[in-house]
Design a protein around this motif. Structure first.
Motif, PDB file in Angstrom:
ATOM      1  N   ILE A 268       0.838  -1.200   0.000  1.00 33.97           N
ATOM      2  CA  ILE A 268       0.000   0.000   0.000  1.00 33.97           C
ATOM      3  C   ILE A 268       0.873   1.249   0.000  1.00 33.97           C
ATOM      4  CG2 ILE A 268      -1.679   1.304   1.377  1.00 33.97           C
ATOM      5  CD1 ILE A 268      -2.845  -1.546   2.134  1.00 33.97           C
ATOM      6  N   ALA A 269       1.947   1.249   0.781  1.00 32.59           N
ATOM      7  CA  ALA A 269       2.853   2.397   0.802  1.00 32.59           C
ATOM      8  C   ALA A 269       3.497   2.620  -0.562  1.00 32.59           C
ATOM      9  CB  ALA A 269       3.923   2.200   1.878  1.00 32.59           C
ATOM     10  N   SER A 270       3.703   1.542  -1.316  1.00 35.50           N
ATOM     11  CA  SER A 270       4.347   1.668  -2.629  1.00 35.50           C
ATOM     12  C   SER A 270       3.466   2.395  -3.637  1.00 35.50           C
ATOM     13  CB  SER A 270       4.737   0.287  -3.174  1.00 35.50           C
ATOM     14  OG  SER A 270       3.620  -0.389  -3.742  1.00 35.50           O
ATOM     15  N   LEU A 271       2.172   2.563  -3.317  1.00 36.42           N
ATOM     16  CA  LEU A 271       1.265   3.265  -4.221  1.00 36.42           C
ATOM     17  C   LEU A 271       1.614   4.746  -4.367  1.00 36.42           C
ATOM     18  CD1 LEU A 271      -2.090   1.615  -3.134  1.00 36.42           C
ATOM     19  CD2 LEU A 271      -0.828   1.203  -5.254  1.00 36.42           C
ATOM     20  N   ASP A 272       2.464   5.251  -3.480  1.00 34.74           N
ATOM     21  CA  ASP A 272       2.925   6.634  -3.608  1.00 34.74           C
ATOM     22  C   ASP A 272       3.920   6.798  -4.750  1.00 34.74           C
ATOM     23  OD1 ASP A 272       1.371   7.544  -1.496  1.00 34.74           O
ATOM     24  OD2 ASP A 272       2.951   7.241  -0.012  1.00 34.74           O
ATOM     25  N   GLY A 273       4.469   5.702  -5.233  1.00 31.62           N
ATOM     26  CA  GLY A 273       5.460   5.743  -6.305  1.00 31.62           C
ATOM     27  C   GLY A 273       4.829   5.909  -7.678  1.00 31.62           C
ATOM     28  N   ALA A 274       5.701   6.054  -8.667  1.00 33.73           N
ATOM     29  CA  ALA A 274       5.246   6.239 -10.050  1.00 33.73           C
ATOM     30  C   ALA A 274       5.077   4.913 -10.781  1.00 33.73           C
ATOM     31  CB  ALA A 274       6.238   7.128 -10.795  1.00 33.73           C
ATOM     32  N   ALA A 275       5.646   3.850 -10.235  1.00 30.06           N
ATOM     33  CA  ALA A 275       5.582   2.530 -10.865  1.00 30.06           C
ATOM     34  C   ALA A 275       5.624   1.471  -9.768  1.00 30.06           C
ATOM     35  CB  ALA A 275       6.748   2.343 -11.829  1.00 30.06           C
ATOM     36  N   PRO A 276       5.130   0.267 -10.074  1.00 28.07           N
ATOM     37  CA  PRO A 276       5.188  -0.802  -9.069  1.00 28.07           C
ATOM     38  C   PRO A 276       6.631  -1.121  -8.673  1.00 28.07           C
ATOM     39  CG  PRO A 276       3.865  -1.464 -10.982  1.00 28.07           C
ATOM     40  CD  PRO A 276       4.525  -0.174 -11.332  1.00 28.07           C
ATOM     41  N   ALA A 277       6.782  -1.612  -7.466  1.00 28.56           N
ATOM     42  CA  ALA A 277       8.112  -2.004  -6.990  1.00 28.56           C
ATOM     43  C   ALA A 277       8.662  -3.128  -7.861  1.00 28.56           C
ATOM     44  CB  ALA A 277       8.026  -2.467  -5.533  1.00 28.56           C
ATOM     45  N   PRO A 278       9.964  -3.153  -8.072  1.00 27.25           N
ATOM     46  CA  PRO A 278      10.568  -4.240  -8.854  1.00 27.25           C
ATOM     47  C   PRO A 278      10.325  -5.591  -8.189  1.00 27.25           C
ATOM     48  CG  PRO A 278      12.174  -2.496  -8.381  1.00 27.25           C
ATOM     49  CD  PRO A 278      10.935  -2.193  -7.597  1.00 27.25           C
ATOM     50  N   GLY A 279      10.163  -6.609  -9.007  1.00 27.07           N
ATOM     51  CA  GLY A 279      10.041  -7.961  -8.495  1.00 27.07           C
ATOM     52  C   GLY A 279       8.632  -8.399  -8.147  1.00 27.07           C
ATOM     53  N   LEU A 280       7.644  -7.520  -8.299  1.00 26.84           N
ATOM     54  CA  LEU A 280       6.270  -7.933  -8.005  1.00 26.84           C
ATOM     55  C   LEU A 280       5.765  -8.880  -9.092  1.00 26.84           C
ATOM     56  CD1 LEU A 280       4.466  -4.629  -6.919  1.00 26.84           C
ATOM     57  CD2 LEU A 280       5.200  -6.526  -5.460  1.00 26.84           C
ATOM     58  N   SER A 281       4.940  -9.822  -8.680  1.00 26.42           N
ATOM     59  CA  SER A 281       4.313 -10.733  -9.642  1.00 26.42           C
ATOM     60  C   SER A 281       3.348  -9.953 -10.529  1.00 26.42           C
ATOM     61  CB  SER A 281       3.553 -11.827  -8.891  1.00 26.42           C
ATOM     62  OG  SER A 281       2.441 -11.256  -8.204  1.00 26.42           O
ATOM     63  N   ALA A 282       2.980 -10.548 -11.649  1.00 17.33           N
ATOM     64  CA  ALA A 282       2.020  -9.909 -12.552  1.00 17.33           C
ATOM     65  C   ALA A 282       0.701  -9.603 -11.835  1.00 17.33           C
ATOM     66  CB  ALA A 282       1.792 -10.775 -13.794  1.00 17.33           C
ATOM     67  N   PRO A 283       0.138 -10.531 -11.062  1.00 16.59           N
ATOM     68  CA  PRO A 283      -1.114 -10.195 -10.371  1.00 16.59           C
ATOM     69  C   PRO A 283      -0.976  -9.004  -9.427  1.00 16.59           C
ATOM     70  CG  PRO A 283      -0.798 -12.561 -10.397  1.00 16.59           C
ATOM     71  CD  PRO A 283       0.481 -11.948 -10.891  1.00 16.59           C
ATOM     72  N   LEU A 284       0.124  -8.918  -8.697  1.00 14.46           N
ATOM     73  CA  LEU A 284       0.320  -7.778  -7.803  1.00 14.46           C
ATOM     74  C   LEU A 284       0.541  -6.488  -8.586  1.00 14.46           C
ATOM     75  CD1 LEU A 284       2.390  -9.444  -4.962  1.00 14.46           C
ATOM     76  CD2 LEU A 284       0.136  -8.362  -4.722  1.00 14.46           C
ATOM     77  N   ARG A 285       1.250  -6.571  -9.703  1.00 14.93           N
ATOM     78  CA  ARG A 285       1.398  -5.372 -10.543  1.00 14.93           C
ATOM     79  C   ARG A 285       0.032  -4.919 -11.055  1.00 14.93           C
ATOM     80  NH1 ARG A 285       5.256  -8.360 -13.112  1.00 14.93           N
ATOM     81  NH2 ARG A 285       4.231  -8.080 -15.136  1.00 14.93           N
ATOM     82  N   GLY A 286      -0.810  -5.887 -11.421  1.00 16.96           N
ATOM     83  CA  GLY A 286      -2.153  -5.539 -11.863  1.00 16.96           C
ATOM     84  C   GLY A 286      -2.948  -4.840 -10.764  1.00 16.96           C
ATOM     85  N   LEU A 287      -2.871  -5.354  -9.564  1.00 16.86           N
ATOM     86  CA  LEU A 287      -3.573  -4.720  -8.446  1.00 16.86           C
ATOM     87  C   LEU A 287      -3.012  -3.339  -8.151  1.00 16.86           C
ATOM     88  CD1 LEU A 287      -3.969  -7.790  -6.089  1.00 16.86           C
ATOM     89  CD2 LEU A 287      -5.822  -6.525  -7.211  1.00 16.86           C
ATOM     90  N   TRP A 288      -1.704  -3.187  -8.309  1.00 19.69           N
ATOM     91  CA  TRP A 288      -1.061  -1.887  -8.088  1.00 19.69           C
ATOM     92  C   TRP A 288      -1.634  -0.860  -9.066  1.00 19.69           C
ATOM     93  CZ3 TRP A 288       1.768   1.985 -10.269  1.00 19.69           C
ATOM     94  CH2 TRP A 288       2.482   2.830  -9.411  1.00 19.69           C
ATOM     95  N   TRP A 289      -1.660  -1.214 -10.348  1.00 22.78           N
ATOM     96  CA  TRP A 289      -2.190  -0.297 -11.359  1.00 22.78           C
ATOM     97  C   TRP A 289      -3.677  -0.052 -11.146  1.00 22.78           C
ATOM     98  CZ3 TRP A 289       0.720   2.978 -13.622  1.00 22.78           C
ATOM     99  CH2 TRP A 289       2.046   2.664 -13.933  1.00 22.78           C
TER     100      TRP A 289
END
Length: 100
Positions: free
Chosen positions: A9-30
């Motif tokens: 949740i804290a990573s949502l302040d960034g401009a892009a998902p954190a490196p190393g996240l799985s595709a499903p987590l990247r999808g949830l991030w976006w």
């Protein structure tokens, strides 16, 4: 590095998902950033059950419950009935192996 739901949740302040996240987590991030198209693009090409669960969530967000139902079945999940926010949090926690 994202290791739990609060970090994610804290990573949502960034401009892009954190490196190393799985595709499903990247999808949830976006999805959390309001970029449904980017989230959908990521998970639609992943054949795993976790991606199918996120795919179902995204179609629920879109309001396409018929399509969401298909993806819930592909994921082996019961169609969610709670709020979108609660489901998003539950998927994040499950994918990160935590309860919070």
């Amino acid at each position: 590095m994202v290791v739990n739901a609060p970090d994610f949740i804290a990573s949502l302040d960034g401009a892009a998902p954190a490196p190393g996240l799985s595709a499903p987590l990247r999808g949830l991030w976006w999805a959390a950033k309001g970029n449904w198209d980017q989230a959908h693009k990521i998970v639609q090409d992943d054949e795993g059950r976790e991606a199918a669960w996120v795919h179902a969530y995204l179609h629920r967000v879109e309001g396409d419950l018929g399509n969401a139902g298909y993806w819930y079945r592909q994921a082996g999940q019961v169609a969610a009935k709670d709020s979108l926010e609660a489901e998003w949090q539950r998927i994040v926690a499950t994918l990160l192996g935590s309860k919070t």
